[in-house]
Motif scaffolding. Structure first.
Motif, PDB file in Angstrom:
ATOM      1  N   SER A  78       0.811  -1.224  -0.057  1.00 34.52           N
ATOM      2  CA  SER A  78       0.107   0.057  -0.123  1.00 34.52           C
ATOM      3  C   SER A  78       0.756   1.435  -0.174  1.00 34.52           C
ATOM      4  CB  SER A  78      -0.920  -0.085   1.393  1.00 34.52           C
ATOM      5  OG  SER A  78      -1.840  -1.165   0.999  1.00 34.52           O
ATOM      6  N   GLY A  79       2.012   1.176  -0.617  1.00 38.06           N
ATOM      7  CA  GLY A  79       2.834   2.430  -0.431  1.00 38.06           C
ATOM      8  C   GLY A  79       3.700   2.811   0.548  1.00 38.06           C
ATOM      9  N   VAL A  80       3.913   4.122   0.764  1.00 37.88           N
ATOM     10  CA  VAL A  80       4.908   4.535   1.684  1.00 37.88           C
ATOM     11  C   VAL A  80       4.134   5.330   2.864  1.00 37.88           C
ATOM     12  CG1 VAL A  80       6.743   6.039   2.119  1.00 37.88           C
ATOM     13  CG2 VAL A  80       6.728   4.552  -0.024  1.00 37.88           C
ATOM     14  N   HIS A  81       4.709   5.174   4.094  1.00 37.02           N
ATOM     15  CA  HIS A  81       3.954   6.261   5.174  1.00 37.02           C
ATOM     16  C   HIS A  81       5.387   7.066   5.338  1.00 37.02           C
ATOM     17  CE1 HIS A  81       1.625   7.769   8.108  1.00 37.02           C
ATOM     18  NE2 HIS A  81       2.208   7.340   9.357  1.00 37.02           N
ATOM     19  N   CYS A  90       2.489  -0.456   9.383  1.00 35.12           N
ATOM     20  CA  CYS A  90       2.674  -1.794   9.203  1.00 35.12           C
ATOM     21  C   CYS A  90       1.310  -2.392   9.253  1.00 35.12           C
ATOM     22  CB  CYS A  90       3.267  -2.519  10.463  1.00 35.12           C
ATOM     23  SG  CYS A  90       5.295  -2.258  10.328  1.00 35.12           S
ATOM     24  N   GLU A  91       0.419  -1.954  10.040  1.00 34.65           N
ATOM     25  CA  GLU A  91      -1.085  -2.207   9.741  1.00 34.65           C
ATOM     26  C   GLU A  91      -1.899  -2.004   8.747  1.00 34.65           C
ATOM     27  OE1 GLU A  91      -1.966  -1.831  14.915  1.00 34.65           O
ATOM     28  OE2 GLU A  91      -2.671  -0.532  13.258  1.00 34.65           O
ATOM     29  N   ALA A 128       7.257   2.106   6.201  1.00 33.61           N
ATOM     30  CA  ALA A 128       7.585   3.324   7.045  1.00 33.61           C
ATOM     31  C   ALA A 128       8.828   4.153   6.624  1.00 33.61           C
ATOM     32  CB  ALA A 128       7.506   3.139   8.664  1.00 33.61           C
ATOM     33  N   LEU A 129       8.908   5.205   6.309  1.00 39.21           N
ATOM     34  CA  LEU A 129       9.967   6.042   5.963  1.00 39.21           C
ATOM     35  C   LEU A 129      10.142   6.883   6.886  1.00 39.21           C
ATOM     36  CD1 LEU A 129      12.443   6.678   4.355  1.00 39.21           C
ATOM     37  CD2 LEU A 129      10.927   8.108   2.737  1.00 39.21           C
ATOM     38  N   ASP A 150      13.215  -4.620   8.470  1.00 37.66           N
ATOM     39  CA  ASP A 150      12.939  -4.210   6.968  1.00 37.66           C
ATOM     40  C   ASP A 150      11.758  -3.531   6.826  1.00 37.66           C
ATOM     41  OD1 ASP A 150      15.375  -5.243   6.308  1.00 37.66           O
ATOM     42  OD2 ASP A 150      14.503  -7.205   5.824  1.00 37.66           O
ATOM     43  N   HIS A 151      10.930  -3.450   7.888  1.00 32.87           N
ATOM     44  CA  HIS A 151       9.669  -2.575   7.583  1.00 32.87           C
ATOM     45  C   HIS A 151       9.933  -1.048   7.585  1.00 32.87           C
ATOM     46  CE1 HIS A 151       7.260  -6.048   7.442  1.00 32.87           C
ATOM     47  NE2 HIS A 151       7.686  -6.341   8.551  1.00 32.87           N
ATOM     48  N   LEU A 152      10.918  -0.901   8.247  1.00 30.11           N
ATOM     49  CA  LEU A 152      11.341   0.635   8.326  1.00 30.11           C
ATOM     50  C   LEU A 152      12.612   1.128   7.608  1.00 30.11           C
ATOM     51  CD1 LEU A 152      11.259   3.340  10.113  1.00 30.11           C
ATOM     52  CD2 LEU A 152      12.695   2.178  11.927  1.00 30.11           C
ATOM     53  N   SER A 153      12.719   2.305   7.220  1.00 25.92           N
ATOM     54  CA  SER A 153      13.854   2.835   6.563  1.00 25.92           C
ATOM     55  C   SER A 153      13.912   4.318   6.958  1.00 25.92           C
ATOM     56  CB  SER A 153      13.600   3.036   4.882  1.00 25.92           C
ATOM     57  OG  SER A 153      13.580   1.808   4.135  1.00 25.92           O
ATOM     58  N   LEU A 154      15.202   4.724   6.903  1.00 23.97           N
ATOM     59  CA  LEU A 154      15.685   5.890   7.501  1.00 23.97           C
ATOM     60  C   LEU A 154      16.223   6.769   6.484  1.00 23.97           C
ATOM     61  CD1 LEU A 154      17.775   4.523  10.542  1.00 23.97           C
ATOM     62  CD2 LEU A 154      15.340   5.313  10.442  1.00 23.97           C
TER      63      LEU A 154
END
Length: 487
Positions: free
Chosen positions: A129-132, A208-209, A214-215, A243-247
């Motif tokens: 569903s894209g990027v938050h 995630c939900e 997540a960026l 891996d659900h999170l990028s910085l």
């Protein structure tokens, strides 16, 4: 081409090659880079030529230093390399200046606002569903970033000359939702790193939900010098979400040490920098440092990037790079060259020499603008937090954000903007007001920012202790006198 440069340093007035170089340096960007034909300044009251105006305005934008301008005149005289060759050489100079791994990717952009698109490109296709996009302190990172952080255009044209509309999505990008996490409380005091981390965690869980990636934007040097969250909180979040999170690190002020840059890259973060703030180069330029692993995992560039970037500006390993046009932007290459020239000079100066100048700057600020003029400093950490104050990096002391609302002409943010313009008319320029001190009536109090740049530090570092103190007090004193409240 601009016909008049009313405030140019007399040493460059009428000199061969100057007008041509200035014309190049204000080309290849969006409308913000254009110079007013009467004043010879852009909308931030800065110019790409040495000026007589005294500026402590590195938090907003710099005029180019004489040393960097002379460097560019020599580059032009020797014959500027092709766009690809010039940018590849700059990549090697950046890697050497920051002592980075040789495989670090470097992507160039016309401005820090455009750099946001690079971060979004790195996380394309990561989730259904894209990027938050979790942005910290939108009021303290730049107005255009609110659009680009959503994957939308932020101006009426791009650096390639394509007409756009602010808020219009860039074609081919994943869906992006944006969350703005306030970095100051309702009274204007900085929030703690642990408090910010709790809010961030809730946003990552929400992403995630919703099956989003997540960026997280780490702020290393906001408009008022904030650093949030700290590495200890970042490490906890990374360990939990993997891996659900990028910085992405917004270090666009460039008030960051080479060690801090390497620390972030080692954690897989993208680091965004601009050459036109603390680095001291002319407006506008930006670049992103990208770990090689992220480039290897990247999806092809969105098709809309063909209207935003040129091929040579992207790392050759990035998928879809060949879909960008192979044209040149010599103005951007020269602006970047000037900035890297200043970075190299500053890095060669050494920590202790820079520290001596920065502490002299702080003594002048305290004595003249705080004690004598009665202004209040807006601290870049929570008041009373001794631990956070003690480990706040020295590079953040190159910036002082001042609550000047006690001045009869600067009670509100809008008043301070008028006062800021009136200083420019007197040959004095500070950083623009920033919204960080709320008033009880719902408006924002007046602020101004005083900031050193790398080239200023390099020049002042050559002075003896006595001459340095005298020069620093003379320069800051001119602003203090202009801002003094009439008896």
């Amino acid at each position: 081409m601009v016909a008049r440069f009313p405030d140019i340093d007399p040493a460059y007035e009428g000199r061969e090659g100057v007008a041509e170089l200035v014309a190049l340096l204000c080309s290849g960007g969006d409308a913000r880079i254009a110079l007013d034909p009467e004043t010879g300044l852009n909308r931030y009251l800065a110019a790409p030529y040495p000026r007589r105006t005294l500026a402590l305005a590195s938090s907003t934008a710099n005029d180019i230093s004489p040393a960097a301008f002379d460097h560019l005149l020599a580059v032009k005289s020797a014959g500027q390399a092709s766009h690809a060759e010039h940018l590849d050489a700059l990549r090697q100079r950046i890697i050497a200046a920051y002592s980075l791994d040789r495989d670090t990717g470097i992507i160039f952009a016309p401005s820090g606002t455009d750099c946001e698109f690079i971060a979004l490109a790195a996380v394309q296709g990561r989730a259904k569903s894209g990027v938050h996009n979790i942005l910290l302190g939108a009021d303290e990172v730049g107005s255009g970033c609110v659009h680009s952080a959503r994957g939308c255009h932020f101006a009426d044209s791009t650096a390639l000359g394509h007409a756009t509309e602010a808020g219009e999505p860039v074609a081919g990008m994943d869906a992006v939702t944006l969350c703005d996490v306030p970095v100051r409380c309702a009274h204007g005091e900085a929030r703690s790193s642990s408090e910010i981390a709790q809010v961030i965690r809730a946003e990552i869980v929400h992403a995630c939900e919703q099956e989003q990636h997540a960026l997280l934007h780490v702020v290393h040097g906001s408009k008022t010098g904030l650093i949030l969250p700290r590495l200890r909180e970042i490490d906890v979040l990374m360990a939990e979400f993997g891996d659900h999170l990028s910085l992405v690190v917004d270090a666009c002020q460039a008030r960051i040490t080479s060690q801090a840059v390497r620390d972030y890259l080692a954690r897989g973060a993208i680091v965004l920098l601009t050459g036109s703030k603390f680095m001291g180069g002319p407006p506008f330029s930006g670049f992103a440092l990208v770990p090689a692993r992220l480039i290897e995992q990247a999806a092809p560039l969105p098709r809309g990037f063909a209207g935003l970037f040129r091929r040579a500006e992207w790392d050759a390993r990035w998928p879809g790079r060949d879909g960008l046009e192979q044209s040149a932007n010599p103005g951007l290459a020269l602006r970047l060259d000037a900035s890297i020239f200043e970075l190299e000079r500053f890095e060669a100066l050494g920590h202790e020499a820079a520290r001596r100048v920065i502490l002299a700057f702080q003594r002048a600020i305290r004595a003249l603008l705080l004690h004598r003029n009665g202004f209040r400093r807006i601290e870049p950490y929570r008041n009373g937090n001794a631990e956070e104050a003690a480990d706040h990096p020295i590079e953040m002391l190159t910036l002082a954000t001042l609550d000047v609302s006690a001045h009869p002409q600067a009670a509100t943010f809008e008043d301070a903007r008028v006062l800021h313009l009136s200083l420019e008319a007197k040959g004095l320029r500070l950083g623009q007001p920033v919204k960080c001190v709320p008033r009880e009536d719902g408006n924002w109090a007046g602020t101004l920012r005083a900031g050193l740049s790398m080239p200023q530090i390099c020049v002042l570092a050559e002075l003896s202790d006595h001459a340095l103190e005298r020069a620093m007090f003379e320069q800051v004193g001119r602003f203090a006198d202009a801002l003094a409240v009439p008896a």
